[in-house]
Enzyme design. Structure first.
Site, PDB file in Angstrom:
ATOM      1  N   GLY A  42       0.761  -1.243   0.000  1.00 22.26           N
ATOM      2  CA  GLY A  42       0.000   0.000   0.000  1.00 22.26           C
ATOM      3  C   GLY A  42       0.794   1.296   0.000  1.00 22.26           C
ATOM      4  O   GLY A  42       0.274   2.337  -0.394  1.00 22.26           O
ATOM      5  N   ASP A 100      -3.817   1.294  11.367  1.00 17.87           N
ATOM      6  CA  ASP A 100      -5.150   0.826  11.758  1.00 17.87           C
ATOM      7  C   ASP A 100      -5.042   0.271  13.178  1.00 17.87           C
ATOM      8  O   ASP A 100      -5.029   1.031  14.140  1.00 17.87           O
ATOM      9  CB  ASP A 100      -5.611  -0.203  10.717  1.00 17.87           C
ATOM     10  CG  ASP A 100      -7.024  -0.713  10.941  1.00 17.87           C
ATOM     11  OD1 ASP A 100      -7.739  -0.146  11.776  1.00 17.87           O
ATOM     12  OD2 ASP A 100      -7.425  -1.682  10.271  1.00 17.87           O
ATOM     13  N   PHE A 149     -13.374   1.452   5.684  1.00 11.30           N
ATOM     14  CA  PHE A 149     -12.378   0.879   4.791  1.00 11.30           C
ATOM     15  C   PHE A 149     -12.177   1.804   3.597  1.00 11.30           C
ATOM     16  O   PHE A 149     -13.112   2.131   2.887  1.00 11.30           O
ATOM     17  CB  PHE A 149     -12.785  -0.522   4.329  1.00 11.30           C
ATOM     18  CG  PHE A 149     -11.644  -1.279   3.710  1.00 11.30           C
ATOM     19  CD1 PHE A 149     -10.753  -1.969   4.519  1.00 11.30           C
ATOM     20  CD2 PHE A 149     -11.443  -1.266   2.340  1.00 11.30           C
ATOM     21  CE1 PHE A 149      -9.677  -2.661   3.948  1.00 11.30           C
ATOM     22  CE2 PHE A 149     -10.368  -1.947   1.762  1.00 11.30           C
ATOM     23  CZ  PHE A 149      -9.497  -2.645   2.582  1.00 11.30           C
ATOM     24  N   ARG A 162      -5.979   0.787  -6.503  1.00 11.51           N
ATOM     25  CA  ARG A 162      -4.734   1.438  -6.081  1.00 11.51           C
ATOM     26  C   ARG A 162      -4.426   2.674  -6.924  1.00 11.51           C
ATOM     27  O   ARG A 162      -3.712   3.570  -6.501  1.00 11.51           O
ATOM     28  CB  ARG A 162      -3.546   0.476  -6.213  1.00 11.51           C
ATOM     29  CG  ARG A 162      -3.548  -0.686  -5.241  1.00 11.51           C
ATOM     30  CD  ARG A 162      -2.151  -1.318  -5.235  1.00 11.51           C
ATOM     31  NE  ARG A 162      -2.128  -2.657  -4.688  1.00 11.51           N
ATOM     32  CZ  ARG A 162      -2.005  -2.954  -3.387  1.00 11.51           C
ATOM     33  NH1 ARG A 162      -1.901  -1.979  -2.501  1.00 11.51           N
ATOM     34  NH2 ARG A 162      -1.966  -4.203  -2.976  1.00 11.51           N
TER      35      ARG A 162
HETATM   36  P1  5GP Z   1      -2.893  -2.677  11.074  1.00  9.18           P
HETATM   37  O1  5GP Z   1      -1.858  -3.750  11.178  1.00  9.18           O
HETATM   38  O2  5GP Z   1      -2.448  -1.335  11.600  1.00  9.18           O
HETATM   39  O3  5GP Z   1      -4.217  -3.093  11.605  1.00  9.18           O
HETATM   40  O4  5GP Z   1      -3.198  -2.538   9.556  1.00  9.18           O
HETATM   41  C1  5GP Z   1      -2.328  -1.909   8.736  1.00  9.18           C
HETATM   42  C2  5GP Z   1      -2.407  -2.449   7.332  1.00  9.18           C
HETATM   43  O5  5GP Z   1      -3.727  -2.932   7.004  1.00  9.18           O
HETATM   44  C3  5GP Z   1      -2.119  -1.309   6.411  1.00  9.18           C
HETATM   45  O6  5GP Z   1      -0.763  -1.369   6.044  1.00  9.18           O
HETATM   46  C4  5GP Z   1      -3.041  -1.575   5.257  1.00  9.18           C
HETATM   47  O7  5GP Z   1      -2.348  -2.349   4.315  1.00  9.18           O
HETATM   48  C5  5GP Z   1      -4.169  -2.409   5.780  1.00  9.18           C
HETATM   49  N1  5GP Z   1      -5.377  -1.573   6.033  1.00  9.18           N
HETATM   50  C6  5GP Z   1      -5.863  -1.160   7.228  1.00  9.18           C
HETATM   51  N2  5GP Z   1      -6.958  -0.413   7.066  1.00  9.18           N
HETATM   52  C7  5GP Z   1      -7.161  -0.326   5.736  1.00  9.18           C
HETATM   53  C8  5GP Z   1      -8.146   0.348   4.928  1.00  9.18           C
HETATM   54  O8  5GP Z   1      -9.072   1.039   5.374  1.00  9.18           O
HETATM   55  N3  5GP Z   1      -8.016   0.206   3.582  1.00  9.18           N
HETATM   56  C9  5GP Z   1      -7.013  -0.552   3.011  1.00  9.18           C
HETATM   57  N4  5GP Z   1      -6.993  -0.620   1.687  1.00  9.18           N
HETATM   58  N5  5GP Z   1      -6.077  -1.174   3.741  1.00  9.18           N
HETATM   59  C10 5GP Z   1      -6.157  -1.068   5.077  1.00  9.18           C
HETATM   60 MG    MG Z   2      -0.247  -2.183   4.176  1.00  9.99          MG
END
Ligand code: 5GP
Ligand code: MG
Length: 172
Positions: A42, A100, A149, A162
């Site tokens: 991402g 997140d 999301f 993307r």
């Molecule tokens: P975490 O480990 O902080 O829960 O999640 C981080 C990863 O989850 C980010 O690097 C991203 O790739 C994915 N992610 C979390 N929330 C979203 C979102 O709302 N949209 C998308 N596309 N990816 C997300």
């Molecule tokens: Mg990511």
């Protein structure tokens, strides 16, 4: 699933915000050699705009991690492809699209520290307004958003969207 008609964050607002963050990064790392480590996939769009706005000569490396399946965090982080070179002794700026639950960045920070990075800081374009799983705080944050999301500007939904220049909310 489809994306919202209007962007949640317009491309122009992203550009303005990145200039602001880049100014702070440039002054912090001005006399302090910097290595960017982008969490893939991402982060690549954010990284490419950020490095050009910061304008400092720097190393760039990539770490392929995965925790999401569909729109749900699985709670486990996996290394899909490791760093290209050792971060030992380097000042690392971890770059990710979105903070997140914090699991991914906590995992990445741990991995870098275990491999001997001298210093690890974190830059994210987006931060979701939810309690964090791990003790992780981003040093540079673009935008705080609600717990929805989002896609676009490098962020995907099952490898779609993307390419969008703004940030959009994914809708049923
Ligand atoms: P975490 O480990 O902080 O829960 O999640 C981080 C990863 O989850 C980010 O690097 C991203 O790739 C994915 N992610 C979390 N929330 C979203 C979102 O709302 N949209 C998308 N596309 N990816 C997300
Ligand atoms: Mg990511």
């Amino acid at each position: 699933m489809r994306v919202s008609k209007e962007p949640l964050i317009e491309p122009a607002a992203i550009a303005t915000k990145i200039k602001e963050i880049a100014g702070r990064i440039a002054s912090e790392y001005n006399s302090n050699p910097l290595t960017y480590v982008a969490i893939m996939g991402g982060a690549f769009v954010f990284l490419s705009d950020l490095i050009r706005e910061v304008g400092l000569n720097a190393r760039v490396d990539f770490l392929w991690l995965s925790s999401y399946e569909d729109v749900q965090s699985t709670g486990r982080v996996r290394v899909i492809r490791d760093l290209g070179s050792s971060p030992a002794g380097r000042n690392v700026l971890l770059v990710d699209d979105i903070l997140d639950t914090g699991r991914t960045l906590a995992f990445a920070r741990e991995l870098l520290i275990n491999k001997g990075a001298a210093d690890v800081k974190v830059a994210v374009l987006l931060e979701k307004n939810i309690p964090k799983y791990a003790d992780i705080k981003a040093d540079y944050v673009g935008f705080s958003i609600e717990n929805k999301f989002v896609v676009g500007y490098g962020l995907d939904y099952n490898e779609n969207y993307r390419h969008l220049s703004g940030i959009y909310v994914l809708e049923e």
